[in-house]
Design a protein around this motif. Structure first.
Motif, PDB file in Angstrom:
ATOM      1  N   ARG A 213       0.829  -1.207   0.000  1.00 32.17           N
ATOM      2  CA  ARG A 213       0.000   0.000   0.000  1.00 32.17           C
ATOM      3  C   ARG A 213       0.863   1.256   0.000  1.00 32.17           C
ATOM      4  NH1 ARG A 213      -4.941  -2.106   1.347  1.00 32.17           N
ATOM      5  NH2 ARG A 213      -5.922  -0.133   1.907  1.00 32.17           N
ATOM      6  N   ARG A 214       0.429   2.216  -0.779  1.00 33.22           N
ATOM      7  CA  ARG A 214       1.123   3.502  -0.855  1.00 33.22           C
ATOM      8  C   ARG A 214       0.115   4.649  -0.707  1.00 33.22           C
ATOM      9  NH1 ARG A 214       6.021   3.096  -3.980  1.00 33.22           N
ATOM     10  NH2 ARG A 214       7.141   1.291  -3.140  1.00 33.22           N
ATOM     11  N   ASP A 215       0.639   5.789  -0.351  1.00 35.54           N
ATOM     12  CA  ASP A 215      -0.183   7.000  -0.320  1.00 35.54           C
ATOM     13  C   ASP A 215      -0.066   7.652  -1.703  1.00 35.54           C
ATOM     14  OD1 ASP A 215      -1.413   9.457   0.140  1.00 35.54           O
ATOM     15  OD2 ASP A 215      -0.773   9.488   2.239  1.00 35.54           O
ATOM     16  N   PHE A 216      -1.012   7.334  -2.571  1.00 35.25           N
ATOM     17  CA  PHE A 216      -1.031   7.860  -3.927  1.00 35.25           C
ATOM     18  C   PHE A 216      -1.761   9.203  -3.931  1.00 35.25           C
ATOM     19  CE2 PHE A 216      -1.109   3.168  -4.484  1.00 35.25           C
ATOM     20  CZ  PHE A 216       0.053   3.005  -5.231  1.00 35.25           C
ATOM     21  N   VAL A 217      -1.068  10.267  -4.364  1.00 39.24           N
ATOM     22  CA  VAL A 217      -1.658  11.605  -4.344  1.00 39.24           C
ATOM     23  C   VAL A 217      -1.669  12.189  -5.754  1.00 39.24           C
ATOM     24  CG1 VAL A 217       0.582  12.640  -3.677  1.00 39.24           C
ATOM     25  CG2 VAL A 217      -1.566  13.892  -3.268  1.00 39.24           C
ATOM     26  N   TYR A 218      -2.823  12.721  -6.139  1.00 33.84           N
ATOM     27  CA  TYR A 218      -2.995  13.225  -7.508  1.00 33.84           C
ATOM     28  C   TYR A 218      -2.323  14.585  -7.663  1.00 33.84           C
ATOM     29  CZ  TYR A 218      -5.205  13.997 -12.021  1.00 33.84           C
ATOM     30  OH  TYR A 218      -5.423  14.219 -13.375  1.00 33.84           O
ATOM     31  N   ILE A 219      -1.776  14.828  -8.827  1.00 26.67           N
ATOM     32  CA  ILE A 219      -0.976  16.026  -9.076  1.00 26.67           C
ATOM     33  C   ILE A 219      -1.747  17.319  -8.835  1.00 26.67           C
ATOM     34  CG2 ILE A 219      -1.474  15.961 -11.558  1.00 26.67           C
ATOM     35  CD1 ILE A 219       1.769  17.232  -9.840  1.00 26.67           C
ATOM     36  N   ASP A 220      -3.045  17.353  -9.150  1.00 29.96           N
ATOM     37  CA  ASP A 220      -3.805  18.584  -8.929  1.00 29.96           C
ATOM     38  C   ASP A 220      -3.839  18.957  -7.452  1.00 29.96           C
ATOM     39  OD1 ASP A 220      -4.279  18.575 -11.620  1.00 29.96           O
ATOM     40  OD2 ASP A 220      -6.447  18.223 -11.489  1.00 29.96           O
ATOM     41  N   ASP A 221      -3.892  17.951  -6.579  1.00 31.41           N
ATOM     42  CA  ASP A 221      -3.865  18.221  -5.146  1.00 31.41           C
ATOM     43  C   ASP A 221      -2.502  18.754  -4.713  1.00 31.41           C
ATOM     44  OD1 ASP A 221      -6.513  17.456  -4.654  1.00 31.41           O
ATOM     45  OD2 ASP A 221      -5.967  15.352  -4.413  1.00 31.41           O
ATOM     46  N   VAL A 222      -1.434  18.223  -5.293  1.00 27.68           N
ATOM     47  CA  VAL A 222      -0.082  18.698  -4.988  1.00 27.68           C
ATOM     48  C   VAL A 222       0.070  20.165  -5.385  1.00 27.68           C
ATOM     49  CG1 VAL A 222       2.358  18.448  -5.609  1.00 27.68           C
ATOM     50  CG2 VAL A 222       0.978  16.418  -5.124  1.00 27.68           C
ATOM     51  N   GLU A 303     -10.961   8.340  -7.930  1.00 23.88           N
ATOM     52  CA  GLU A 303     -11.260   9.663  -8.494  1.00 23.88           C
ATOM     53  C   GLU A 303     -10.089  10.188  -9.318  1.00 23.88           C
ATOM     54  OE1 GLU A 303     -14.137  11.252  -4.845  1.00 23.88           O
ATOM     55  OE2 GLU A 303     -11.955  11.548  -4.756  1.00 23.88           O
ATOM     56  N   GLY A 304      -8.877  10.043  -8.774  1.00 18.43           N
ATOM     57  CA  GLY A 304      -7.704  10.566  -9.471  1.00 18.43           C
ATOM     58  C   GLY A 304      -7.400   9.817 -10.743  1.00 18.43           C
TER      59      GLY A 304
END
Length: 315
Positions: A213-222, A303-304
């Motif tokens: 498991r990873r914390d996947f974060v979408y670029i728009d949020d970054v 969603e991302g």
């Protein structure tokens, strides 16, 4: 003027896109375009000027060069985790960053920079922004960690806006030039298109097949986090930038399969060379962001991925 180093790269080009959407065009883009394919990341962006990274470094300490610069988004770095020439990595990631920071202090300019969740190493000590959690296991991670340490020692001695962002697993548009370093979302998409099969690792570290498991974060949020701190110069420090919610590689692959409406998962043997050097679990502690006043919800993987593939697979 706003400066974005690494401006033709993944995160840098998206920050410029975010600035453009605000009407900001007085931007100096700094990068190394030896890989000319990165121009695809910036062809639709509006900037005032471009400068090669080496030329920029030569001019950093020139009198009046920083006059008129109100903020630097420092995203440029040697990001290869396999690079073991420590002298090269420290010169690019540590010394370069220090010079930029001190020039921002001298000119009262905001300094917003990319750190990395790699500073936590295997994550055995957790993912809090504190010294007890930090245990880098490669030169890239060490260079980011050591600059964070330098910032910690300096931040109380100046009042300019300084914010460092420990990015977790970022994915989204404008990353295709990264090749093997592109996100799993990108690779799974390419695999489903070519073969109809997404390839995931078999189980490791007590996790079953594909359940690492990873914390996947979408670029728009970054990008949104970066711009929020530009708007809130009173908030200073080092922050994790992730969703605060780990999701499995299976979830990522299934989101890609759902978008295509076809495909399956194939589990491949876990590589021997990654045993003991692989993050099987990451999850950002984002209490620092929330305490600073950033309360926006982050996109889930489902969603991302939909937003990403809508963009990625559009001719």
């Amino acid at each position: 003027m706003i400066v974005v180093t690494g401006g033709a790269g993944f995160i840098g080009s998206n920050i410029i896109r975010g600035l453009n959407q605000r009407g900001e065009k007085n931007i100096l883009l700094v990068d190394n375009l030896v890989n000319g394919h990165k121009m695809k990341n910036i062809a639709d962006l509006d900037i005032a000027d471009y400068m090669d990274k080496n030329q920029f470094i030569e001019k950093i300490d020139s009198p009046h060069f920083f006059d008129g610069i109100r903020a630097i988004f420092h995203q440029g770095a040697c990001s290869a985790t396999t690079e073991w020439n420590g002298q090269y990595v420290m010169s690019n990631n540590y010394d370069y960053s220090k010079r930029l920071l001190h020039n921002c202090i001298a000119r009262n300019a905001a300094f917003l920079y990319a750190s990395s969740a790699s500073v936590y190493g295997t994550g055995a000590n957790g993912f809090r922004v504190d010294r007890a959690s930090e245990r880098p296991i490669n030169m890239y991670a060490y260079s980011k960690f050591q600059f964070d340490q330098y910032v910690r020692g300096l931040i109380a001695k100046t009042d300019i806006p300084i914010a460092g962002f420990r990015y977790f697993n970022v994915y989204g548009p404008r990353e295709q030039h990264k090749g093997s370093m592109s996100s799993t979302a990108y690779h799974f998409n390419q695999q489903i298109i070519a073969q109809g099969v997404a390839k995931l690792f078999q189980g490791s570290d007590g996790y079953s097949d594909g359940e690492q498991r990873r914390d996947f974060v979408y670029i728009d949020d970054v990008v949104d986090v970066n711009l929020w701190f530009l708007d809130h110069p009173e908030q200073r420090g080092i922050y994790n930038v992730g969703t605060g919610r780990a999701e499995s590689f299976n979830a990522m692959a299934n989101a890609v399969i759902a978008w295509h409406g076809r495909g399956q998962i194939d589990y491949i043997p876990f590589p021997e060379h990654l045993i003991g050097a692989y993050q099987s679990f990451t999850e950002a502690d984002i209490s620092g962001l929330r305490d600073a006043g950033y309360h926006k919800a982050f996109l889930t993987v489902a969603e991302g991925v939909k937003r990403y593939l809508d963009w990625l697979n559009t001719p």
